[in-house]
Design an enzyme around this catalytic site. Structure first.
Site, PDB file in Angstrom:
ATOM      1  N   GLU A  40     -94.120 -65.368  61.254  1.00  0.00           N
ATOM      2  CA  GLU A  40     -92.904 -65.030  62.006  1.00  0.00           C
ATOM      3  C   GLU A  40     -92.189 -66.303  62.483  1.00  0.00           C
ATOM      4  OE1 GLU A  40     -92.043 -61.994  61.850  1.00  0.00           O
ATOM      5  OE2 GLU A  40     -93.847 -60.741  61.809  1.00  0.00           O
ATOM      6  N   ASN A  72     -85.344 -59.163  60.265  1.00  0.00           N
ATOM      7  CA  ASN A  72     -86.129 -58.490  59.231  1.00  0.00           C
ATOM      8  C   ASN A  72     -86.247 -59.300  57.951  1.00  0.00           C
ATOM      9  OD1 ASN A  72     -86.951 -56.139  60.521  1.00  0.00           O
ATOM     10  ND2 ASN A  72     -84.961 -55.181  60.185  1.00  0.00           N
ATOM     11  N   HIS A  99    -100.204 -58.012  58.921  1.00  0.00           N
ATOM     12  CA  HIS A  99     -98.741 -57.941  58.889  1.00  0.00           C
ATOM     13  C   HIS A  99     -98.114 -59.286  58.491  1.00  0.00           C
ATOM     14  CE1 HIS A  99     -94.636 -56.979  59.991  1.00  0.00           C
ATOM     15  NE2 HIS A  99     -94.614 -58.031  60.785  1.00  0.00           N
ATOM     16  N   ARG A 107     -79.592 -58.139  64.929  1.00  0.00           N
ATOM     17  CA  ARG A 107     -81.044 -58.057  65.051  1.00  0.00           C
ATOM     18  C   ARG A 107     -81.709 -57.838  63.694  1.00  0.00           C
ATOM     19  NH1 ARG A 107     -84.269 -55.338  70.158  1.00  0.00           N
ATOM     20  NH2 ARG A 107     -86.339 -55.919  69.452  1.00  0.00           N
ATOM     21  N   GLU A 148     -77.940 -52.321  66.168  1.00  0.00           N
ATOM     22  CA  GLU A 148     -76.773 -51.552  65.747  1.00  0.00           C
ATOM     23  C   GLU A 148     -75.736 -52.356  64.965  1.00  0.00           C
ATOM     24  OE1 GLU A 148     -76.974 -48.320  69.405  1.00  0.00           O
ATOM     25  OE2 GLU A 148     -75.908 -50.210  69.671  1.00  0.00           O
ATOM     26  N   ARG A 195     -91.960 -41.140  84.145  1.00  0.00           N
ATOM     27  CA  ARG A 195     -90.630 -41.414  83.578  1.00  0.00           C
ATOM     28  C   ARG A 195     -90.266 -42.890  83.572  1.00  0.00           C
ATOM     29  NH1 ARG A 195     -89.534 -37.028  86.880  1.00  0.00           N
ATOM     30  NH2 ARG A 195     -89.543 -35.051  85.762  1.00  0.00           N
ATOM     31  N   HIS A 247     -89.084 -58.859  55.585  1.00  0.00           N
ATOM     32  CA  HIS A 247     -89.795 -57.661  56.028  1.00  0.00           C
ATOM     33  C   HIS A 247     -89.555 -56.428  55.159  1.00  0.00           C
ATOM     34  CE1 HIS A 247     -90.916 -59.976  59.508  1.00  0.00           C
ATOM     35  NE2 HIS A 247     -91.547 -58.959  60.054  1.00  0.00           N
ATOM     36  N   LYS A 262     -85.720 -65.512  69.103  1.00  0.00           N
ATOM     37  CA  LYS A 262     -85.835 -64.048  69.132  1.00  0.00           C
ATOM     38  C   LYS A 262     -84.914 -63.472  70.209  1.00  0.00           C
ATOM     39  CE  LYS A 262     -87.943 -59.855  68.676  1.00  0.00           C
ATOM     40  NZ  LYS A 262     -89.093 -59.039  68.377  1.00  0.00           N
ATOM     41  N   LYS A 278     -88.946 -53.524  72.463  1.00  0.00           N
ATOM     42  CA  LYS A 278     -89.334 -52.398  71.608  1.00  0.00           C
ATOM     43  C   LYS A 278     -90.804 -52.066  71.840  1.00  0.00           C
ATOM     44  CE  LYS A 278     -86.136 -52.769  67.699  1.00  0.00           C
ATOM     45  NZ  LYS A 278     -86.020 -53.049  66.252  1.00  0.00           N
ATOM     46  N   HIS A 297     -92.974 -55.133  54.348  1.00  0.00           N
ATOM     47  CA  HIS A 297     -93.486 -53.834  54.812  1.00  0.00           C
ATOM     48  C   HIS A 297     -94.017 -53.007  53.648  1.00  0.00           C
ATOM     49  CE1 HIS A 297     -91.050 -53.861  58.804  1.00  0.00           C
ATOM     50  NE2 HIS A 297     -92.313 -54.164  59.032  1.00  0.00           N
TER      51      HIS A 297
HETATM   52  N1  LIG Z   1     -92.479 -54.587  69.509  1.00  0.00           N
HETATM   53  C1  LIG Z   1     -92.070 -55.408  68.567  1.00  0.00           C
HETATM   54  O1  LIG Z   1     -90.919 -55.844  68.554  1.00  0.00           O
HETATM   55  C2  LIG Z   1     -93.048 -55.847  67.527  1.00  0.00           C
HETATM   56  C3  LIG Z   1     -92.730 -56.919  66.683  1.00  0.00           C
HETATM   57  C4  LIG Z   1     -93.685 -57.347  65.775  1.00  0.00           C
HETATM   58  C5  LIG Z   1     -94.919 -56.708  65.706  1.00  0.00           C
HETATM   59  N2  LIG Z   1     -95.195 -55.661  66.536  1.00  0.00           N
HETATM   60  C6  LIG Z   1     -96.495 -54.975  66.494  1.00  0.00           C
HETATM   61  O2  LIG Z   1     -97.503 -55.931  66.843  1.00  0.00           O
HETATM   62  C7  LIG Z   1     -98.745 -55.464  66.303  1.00  0.00           C
HETATM   63  C8  LIG Z   1     -99.510 -56.644  65.759  1.00  0.00           C
HETATM   64  O3  LIG Z   1     -99.774 -57.540  66.814  1.00  0.00           O
HETATM   65  P1  LIG Z   1    -100.917 -58.654  66.702  1.00  0.00           P
HETATM   66  O4  LIG Z   1    -100.814 -59.345  65.413  1.00  0.00           O
HETATM   67  O5  LIG Z   1    -100.858 -59.443  67.934  1.00  0.00           O
HETATM   68  O6  LIG Z   1    -102.244 -57.769  66.587  1.00  0.00           O
HETATM   69  P2  LIG Z   1    -103.378 -57.307  67.622  1.00  0.00           P
HETATM   70  O7  LIG Z   1    -102.820 -56.968  68.923  1.00  0.00           O
HETATM   71  O8  LIG Z   1    -104.156 -56.261  66.897  1.00  0.00           O
HETATM   72  O9  LIG Z   1    -104.290 -58.603  67.766  1.00  0.00           O
HETATM   73  C9  LIG Z   1    -104.957 -59.099  66.622  1.00  0.00           C
HETATM   74  C10 LIG Z   1    -106.464 -59.301  66.888  1.00  0.00           C
HETATM   75  O10 LIG Z   1    -106.638 -60.471  67.676  1.00  0.00           O
HETATM   76  C11 LIG Z   1    -107.455 -60.179  68.806  1.00  0.00           C
HETATM   77  N3  LIG Z   1    -106.992 -61.066  69.879  1.00  0.00           N
HETATM   78  C12 LIG Z   1    -105.823 -60.982  70.539  1.00  0.00           C
HETATM   79  N4  LIG Z   1    -105.666 -62.028  71.353  1.00  0.00           N
HETATM   80  C13 LIG Z   1    -106.756 -62.799  71.222  1.00  0.00           C
HETATM   81  C14 LIG Z   1    -107.170 -64.021  71.781  1.00  0.00           C
HETATM   82  N5  LIG Z   1    -106.391 -64.703  72.634  1.00  0.00           N
HETATM   83  N6  LIG Z   1    -108.372 -64.519  71.413  1.00  0.00           N
HETATM   84  C15 LIG Z   1    -109.138 -63.869  70.521  1.00  0.00           C
HETATM   85  N7  LIG Z   1    -108.791 -62.719  69.933  1.00  0.00           N
HETATM   86  C16 LIG Z   1    -107.609 -62.181  70.281  1.00  0.00           C
HETATM   87  C17 LIG Z   1    -107.294 -58.722  69.050  1.00  0.00           C
HETATM   88  O11 LIG Z   1    -108.418 -58.175  69.697  1.00  0.00           O
HETATM   89  C18 LIG Z   1    -107.145 -58.169  67.631  1.00  0.00           C
HETATM   90  O12 LIG Z   1    -108.417 -57.983  67.074  1.00  0.00           O
HETATM   91  C19 LIG Z   1     -98.401 -54.415  65.276  1.00  0.00           C
HETATM   92  O13 LIG Z   1     -98.763 -53.144  65.777  1.00  0.00           O
HETATM   93  C20 LIG Z   1     -96.893 -54.497  65.146  1.00  0.00           C
HETATM   94  O14 LIG Z   1     -96.289 -53.255  64.843  1.00  0.00           O
HETATM   95  C21 LIG Z   1     -94.282 -55.236  67.441  1.00  0.00           C
HETATM   96 ZN   LIG Z   2     -92.966 -59.036  61.606  1.00  0.00          ZN
END
Ligand SMILES: NC(=O)c1ccc[n+]([C@@H]2O[C@H](COP(=O)([O-])OP(=O)(O)OC[C@H]3O[C@@H](n4cnc5c(N)ncnc54)[C@H](O)[C@@H]3O)[C@@H](O)[C@H]2O)c1
Ligand SMILES: [Zn+2]
Length: 356
Positions: A185, A241, A261, A237, A233, A121, A244, A222, A143, A248
Site C-alpha cells: 500500500e 484503488n 491482501h 478516492r 463519489e 446507535r 486493486h 491517504k 470506513k 482483488h
Molecule cells: N477500512 C479500510 O479502509 C481498509 C483499508 C484496507 C484494508 N482494510 C481491511 O484490513 C484488513 C487487513 O488488515 P491487516 O493486514 O492489518 O490484517 P490483520 O488485522 O489480520 O493483522 C495481520 C496479522 O498480524 C497480527 N498482528 C497485528 N499487529 C501485530 C503486531 N504489532 N505484532 C505482531 N503481530 C501483529 C494479527 O494478529 C494478524 O494475525 C482486511 O480485513 C481489509 O479488508 C480496511
Molecule cells: Zn489495499
C-alpha cells in the site's frame, strides 16, 4: 508527537504517529474524550503482546477498561463477532457514555469500528493500528465493515475515529510477511501521488529506517484522497484503488488463502502498470522500476502457479468497479500520478492477466 489532521464529515481528527505512543495513550484520549469507560477490542495475538501496556496506561488516566478479544484473522470480521462483542459490552455495563479502543490490524479496526458505529446507535472510538497496513491505510478514512458469505466488506458504516494513535514501535513485533504486505500500500501511495516517496523507498532500510516519517507521509496521502472524496463519489478516492481491481480478483481467485491482501495488490500493481504501458503512456523503464521495488520488498511480481488465470478473469466481472462491461480502471502515466480511465476493456485486462 506530530499530528496529521484528517477531515471527515463529522469534523476533523488527529492522527498521531511516533514512537512510544502506547505509553501516552491515556493522555491523548483524555484530552479529547470526557468519558471514563471503554472496551479495548483486540485480537488474541496482539492482545498477548501489547494489551497490558495499553491497559496500564489507560488505568493511569483513570479509564475503566474491559478487554474483549477475537481470534486473529479475516474470519473474525463477521456479523457473528459483532453480536458477540456487543453482548460482552452490554454484559460489562457499557452504555452510550462509553467508547471503544481498537487495538490491532485492519481486521480489528474494521470490526471494532463497525461495533462503535452501531452500539447504542454509535459511540466514539479510538484507532490504535498495530500493522503497517493499518497504520498507513485502514485506520484512516472512516470506513468500517464486516464480511458476509456473499463477499468482503458488504456490511459497514462510515464512522470516523476520535483520534488515531499509530505507534511505529509496534511494527517490530510484526511478522516479516505482514510488514511486507503493508509496503504494497505504501508503494501504491508513492506511485499515485509522490515520486519522492518512491525514491525514498528504493533506499529504505527496514532495520534502521525512519518508520515514523514513512508512516506520516502515507497518512498524509491517504488523508488527502479521503478529504477530497469521503464517500467515494467523485473519483478522487477511487485512485486509491490503483492495483486493486485486478488485485482483488487475484485475492478472490486464491480463495483469500493463497495470498495476503498486500501480496495480491502487489500483483495487481504489476498488472495495472502493464495496462498503463499499453493504455496510458507509462514508460517501460518506469514500469521496470516499480516491479523491481516490489521485488526488493519481497512482494510477489509473478502469479503463483496455484492460482488460475481463468479464475482471476471470472472473479473480475463481479467487481463493483465494473460498469456496463467497461471498467473504471486506475492507470498511471508517470510515477507520482494516477487517473481514472474508461478506455480499458476486458480484452486489455485479459491480455495482461495472461502475461502475469
Ligand atoms: N477500512 C479500510 O479502509 C481498509 C483499508 C484496507 C484494508 N482494510 C481491511 O484490513 C484488513 C487487513 O488488515 P491487516 O493486514 O492489518 O490484517 P490483520 O488485522 O489480520 O493483522 C495481520 C496479522 O498480524 C497480527 N498482528 C497485528 N499487529 C501485530 C503486531 N504489532 N505484532 C505482531 N503481530 C501483529 C494479527 O494478529 C494478524 O494475525 C482486511 O480485513 C481489509 O479488508 C480496511
Ligand atoms: Zn489495499
Amino acid at each position: 508527537v506530530n499530528a496529521i489532521t484528517v477531515s471527515g464529515s463529522a469534523g476533523k481528527y488527529d492522527v498521531l504517529v511516533g514512537s512510544k505512543l502506547l505509553d501516552e495513550i491515556g493522555n491523548h484520549i483524555a484530552t479529547r474524550l470526557k468519558l471514563s469507560r471503554c472496551a479495548v477490542i483486540s485480537d488474541e495475538k496482539v492482545a498477548s503482546l501489547h494489551a497490558d501496556r495499553v491497559l496500564r496506561n489507560l488505568a493511569l488516566s483513570k479509564f475503566a477498561a474491559v478487554t474483549i478479544t477475537i481470534p486473529p484473522g479475516e474470519k473474525s470480521k463477521s456479523l457473528e463477532q459483532v453480536g458477540a462483542i456487543c453482548a460482552q459490552m452490554t454484559a460489562a455495563g457499557l452504555d452510550r457514555s462509553s467508547f471503544v479502543v481498537a487495538l490491532g490490524g485492519g481486521v480489528v479496526g474494521d470490526l471494532a469500528g463497525f461495533v462503535a458505529a452501531i452500539y447504542y446507535r454509535g459511540i466514539p472510538y479510538v484507532q490504535v493500528p498495530t500493522t503497517l497496513l493499518a497504520q498507513v491505510d485502514s485506520s484512516i478514512g472512516g470506513k468500517t465493515a464486516v464480511n458476509t458469505a456473499a463477499g468482503k466488506n458488504l456490511i459497514g458504516a462510515v464512522h470516523h475515529p476520535v483520534v488515531v494513535i499509530a505507534d511505529v514501535d509496534l511494527l517490530r513485533t510484526l511478522p516479516p510477511r505482514e510488514l511486507n504486505q503493508g509496503f504494497a500500500e505504501v508503494i501504491k501511495h508513492a506511485i499515485i501521488r509522490d515520486p519522492a516517496l518512491f525514491d525514498l523507498l528504493t533506499n529504505f532500510d527496514r532495520d534502521k529506517g525512519d518508520f515514523a516519517s514513512l508512516v506520516r507521509r502515507n497518512v498524509e496521502i491517504k488523508a488527502e484522497f479521503v478529504a477530497a472524496d469521503e464517500r467515494d463519489e467523485n473519483g478522487k478516492r477511487a485512485l486509491l484503488n490503483f492495483g486493486h481491481t485486478i488485485g482483488h480478483a487475484i485475492e478472490r481467485a486464491g480463495d483469500y488463502r493463497a495470498l495476503l491482501h498486500g501480496e495480491a495488490v502487489s500483483l495487481g500493481i504489476v498488472a495495472a502498470c502493464d495496462v498503463s504501458v499499453r493504455k496510458a503512456g507509462l514508460s517501460d523503464s518506469e514500469r521496470k522500476k516499480i516491479v523491481s521495488l516490489l521485488k526488493q520488498i519481497d512482494l510477489p511480481t509473478r502469479l503463483p502457479s496455484n492460482i488460475s488465470r481463468e479464475k482471476i478473469l471470472r472473479a473480475l466481472p463481479f467487481d463493483k468497479k465494473f460498469e456496463g462491461g467497461r471498467v473504471r480502471f486506475v492507470v498511471t502515466s508517470k510515477i507520482g500520478s494516477a487517473r481514472l480511465t474508461n478506455d480499458v476493456a476486458m480484452e486489455d485486462i485479459r491480455a495482461t492477466v495472461m502475461q502475469l
